[in-house]
Scaffold this active site. Structure first.
Site, PDB file in Angstrom:
ATOM      1  N   TYR A 171       0.837  -1.203   0.000  1.00 51.03           N
ATOM      2  CA  TYR A 171       0.000   0.000   0.000  1.00 51.03           C
ATOM      3  C   TYR A 171       0.873   1.254   0.000  1.00 51.03           C
ATOM      4  O   TYR A 171       0.642   2.200  -0.761  1.00 51.03           O
ATOM      5  CB  TYR A 171      -0.921  -0.019   1.218  1.00 51.03           C
ATOM      6  CG  TYR A 171      -1.879   1.140   1.305  1.00 51.03           C
ATOM      7  CD1 TYR A 171      -3.052   1.160   0.554  1.00 51.03           C
ATOM      8  CD2 TYR A 171      -1.640   2.213   2.167  1.00 51.03           C
ATOM      9  CE1 TYR A 171      -3.951   2.215   0.649  1.00 51.03           C
ATOM     10  CE2 TYR A 171      -2.522   3.264   2.268  1.00 51.03           C
ATOM     11  CZ  TYR A 171      -3.675   3.264   1.513  1.00 51.03           C
ATOM     12  OH  TYR A 171      -4.556   4.323   1.614  1.00 51.03           O
ATOM     13  N   LYS A 175       1.038   4.112  -2.977  1.00 55.87           N
ATOM     14  CA  LYS A 175       0.692   5.516  -2.738  1.00 55.87           C
ATOM     15  C   LYS A 175       1.886   6.441  -2.972  1.00 55.87           C
ATOM     16  O   LYS A 175       1.711   7.591  -3.388  1.00 55.87           O
ATOM     17  CB  LYS A 175       0.133   5.676  -1.327  1.00 55.87           C
ATOM     18  CG  LYS A 175      -1.217   4.995  -1.116  1.00 55.87           C
ATOM     19  CD  LYS A 175      -2.282   5.520  -2.055  1.00 55.87           C
ATOM     20  CE  LYS A 175      -3.664   4.988  -1.737  1.00 55.87           C
ATOM     21  NZ  LYS A 175      -4.716   5.550  -2.614  1.00 55.87           N
TER      22      LYS A 175
END
Length: 272
Positions: A171, A175
């Site tokens: 994640y 990002k």
């Protein structure tokens, strides 16, 4: 209805069936934009520890947008598929004749130490969170350039796109990747007066996303998670707080704002 901050503009919002995406769509509509909303509307991987939004929830978003007095169209689309996203963008211009604002919001997450993640866990997060944002941008950009009136692309990253949060390296990587994409695109598109920025929320309430275990349990298991999740101002922000940042970046008030990492993190990325 009085003219608003994005009156007369058309917005395209991905991942809009619930949570932040729904909030972004409604907030833009409140300020005068007509909106096309998309979501995948079915589960896509057993590697995600929660169910994705439904077609009925996407229709609820349409109703909420229309309640503001603006027009809204829903298109079921998977951001991992450039064919799906291009069809949704085509539907936007067919319905409204233009596209001014793109909010690349769709995202997923799961939990796991980097060396223990399966390929499927890695791939689904990267494919939605990074490839999906790229697909959204490359589907929308040619028409925006051809229209010749500029525009705004807002990519939803995360506080995890600035710091090395744990335990979800996939994640975090996705990002951070969104930030790199934004920085490159903001330079490539400047001559077309298309602005590109990222928004970086801390934990957001009421999104439908979970890491699969209670936050307290995760903090006890992973002390660095607890440190990363602590913000000076508040433990969470609400979807509308993030939407207000999206609205600013989409509006003419931000006409010279591009290449910006806009934090809505209750001070989380600035803490000691």
């Amino acid at each position: 209805m009085t003219a608003g901050r994005v009156a007369g503009k058309v917005a395209f919002v991905t991942g809009a069936a619930r949570g932040q995406g729904r909030s972004h769509a409604v907030r833009l509509a409140e300020e005068g934009a007509d909106v096309v909303v998309t979501d995948v509307c079915h589960d896509i991987s057993d590697a995600l520890p929660y169910s994705l939004a439904s077609k009925e929830q996407l229709e609820e978003t349409v109703a909420l947008v229309k309640a503001t007095g603006r027009q809204c169209v829903a298109v079921q689309a998977d951001v991992r598929s450039i064919t799906d996203v291009r069809a949704a963008v085509d539907a936007t211009t067919a319905e409204f004749g233009r596209l001014d604002i793109v909010v690349a919001n769709a995202g997923v997450m799961s939990m796991g130490r980097a060396w223990e993640l399966s390929e499927e866990e890695w791939d689904v997060v990267m494919d939605v969170n990074l490839k999906g944002v790229w697909n959204t941008a490359r589907a929308a950009i040619p028409g925006m350039i051809e229209a010749g009136v500029g525009g705004s692309i807002v990519m939803i990253s995360s506080a995890a796109g600035i710091r090395g949060h744990v335990p979800y390296a996939h994640y975090v990587a996705s990002k951070h990747g969104v930030v790199g994409l934004m920085k490159a695109l903001s330079n490539e598109l400047a001559r077309h007066e298309i602005r590109v920025n990222t928004v970086h929320p801390t934990g957001v309430s009421d999104t439908g996303i979970t890491v699969g275990v209670p936050i307290e349990e995760l903090a006890a298991r992973e002390p660095l998670f607890g440190m990363g999740a602590t913000n000076p101002l508040a433990p969470f922000v609400e979807p509308r707080d993030v939407s207000n940042a999206v609205l600013f970046l989409a509006s003419n008030e931000a006409r010279y704002v591009t290449g910006l990492q806009f934090t809505v993190d209750a001070g989380g990325t600035n803490k000691p």
